[in-house]
Design an enzyme around this catalytic site. Structure first.
Site, mmCIF file in Angstrom:
data_model
loop_
_atom_site.group_PDB
_atom_site.id
_atom_site.type_symbol
_atom_site.label_atom_id
_atom_site.label_comp_id
_atom_site.label_asym_id
_atom_site.label_seq_id
_atom_site.Cartn_x
_atom_site.Cartn_y
_atom_site.Cartn_z
ATOM 1 N N SER A 123 0.843 -1.196 0.000
ATOM 2 C CA SER A 123 0.000 0.000 0.000
ATOM 3 C C SER A 123 0.877 1.244 0.000
ATOM 4 O O SER A 123 2.042 1.202 0.416
ATOM 5 C CB SER A 123 -0.889 -0.014 1.255
ATOM 6 N N TYR A 175 -2.661 0.066 10.454
ATOM 7 C CA TYR A 175 -2.679 -0.412 9.071
ATOM 8 C C TYR A 175 -1.381 -0.033 8.366
ATOM 9 O O TYR A 175 -0.769 -0.869 7.685
ATOM 10 C CB TYR A 175 -3.872 0.180 8.333
#
Length: 328
Positions: free
Chosen positions: A164, A177
């Site tokens: 990501s 995250y």
């Protein structure tokens, strides 16, 4: 000298020749219930590959659509919950049996796509929430990969880890995250150096943001309720209106969406290169120009400016904004 030349052409992005995919090429993709994983499973099936779609729930709408897609027995669905060791073991055994049954099969790739995400400032998130993100995104991915490494080594397959932009630049309200994706990024780099000597390519694939087409945040309002329930009296009073407006802002990404909403031809072209190039790049980044500009600024600006730019990039409510609006 050969190794140096190989490194050079990977660095400058030369793709090498393309490997032709056939039904003998087997790929296992995790997180295929919806979003990117579902799209990648359908795409690899269209390339004529044999696809093992690992779904969190084999009875989900996404899993059902994948099974209905196939009339040639090249789309296989299995259940893999990265929090459950027994499903990881079952995936290994399923793949092992499949490869032993048909010696013509070639394990071409493992795509580690499954992941979970929870929005909320770190003080808000419960221990269950940030442990879940680390356990699924990092430890679960590592456990599955470790199980499959002997097969990947034998078949000289490749590993494509879906990370990501949060692994490149941490964002507020996504601390656990971002930590999980940064961990994946550096684990990916270490694994790449280790496995290259065995002929196994390890690739970091950064797909960009498509949360509005994915179910990765489908349970955000449930997460918010769990946070609020865990607040003490001081936290309820202090965060009050800010917490409410913050989560109202996120309602647009909450709730379950149809599994087949995500399709990006540009992203799939890059994935094709990561999958089929004889000399793939070590990292593929898919992003709009706005992301490119911000990433460039993040590289050249001091931390104080980067922080301001990051908050602007996120474009989410802040405590100061909400408090200022209440005083008007």
């Amino acid at each position: 000298m050969t190794s140096l030349w190989y490194t050079l052409i990977k660095t400058i992005g030369y793709g090498g020749k393309k490997l032709k995919m056939t039904p003998k090429n087997v790929i296992l993709i995790t997180g295929c219930d919806s979003g990117l994983g579902h799209s990648l499973a359908m795409y690899c099936h269209s390339l004529n590959m044999t696809v093992i779609s690992a779904c969190h729930n084999v009875n989900s709408d996404g899993a059902r659509l994948l099974r209905e897609l196939d009339d040639s027995k090249r789309m296989l669905t299995i259940e893999v919950d990265l929090l459950k060791e027994e499903t990881i073991t079952h995936a290994y055994q399923y793949l092992t049996d499949m490869l032993h049954t048909n010696n013509e099969y070639q394990l071409t790739a493992l795509v580690n796509n499954a992941g979970v995400m929870c929005f909320g400032e770190f003080e808000w998130q419960t221990e269950d929430q940030f442990e879940m993100q680390i356990n699924v995104n990092v430890l679960g991915t590592m456990r599955l990969t470790k199980q499959l490494l002997p097969l990947l080594r034998y078949h000289r397959g490749r590993i494509i880890n879906i990370t990501s932009h949060c692994g490149l630049q941490a964002l507020p309200a996504l601390g656990p995250y971002a930590a999980s994706k940064a961990a994946l990024r550096f684990w990916n780099d270490s694994l790449r150096m280790e496995m290259r000597q065995y002929g196994v390519e390890v690739i970091n694939f950064v797909p960009g943001s498509f949360v509005q087409y994915s179910n990765i945040s489908a349970r955000q309002q449930d997460h918010a309720k769990a946070m609020l329930d865990a607040f003490n009296d001081e936290q309820r009073q202090f965060y009050g209106d800010y917490f409410k407006q913050f989560n109202n802002y996120l309602t647009v990404i909450s709730g379950f969406k149809p599994p087949n909403q995500f399709y990006d031809t540009s992203l799939l072209r890059k994935f094709n290169n990561a999958l089929t190039s004889s000399v793939p790049q070590t990292m593929y980044i898919h992003e709009p120009w706005r992301y490119k500009v911000y990433r460039f600024l993040f590289c050249i600006c001091p931390a104080s400016i980067v922080d301001l730019l990051t908050v602007r990039f996120c474009a989410m409510p802040t405590y100061q904004q909400v408090m200022a609006s209440l005083k008007r």
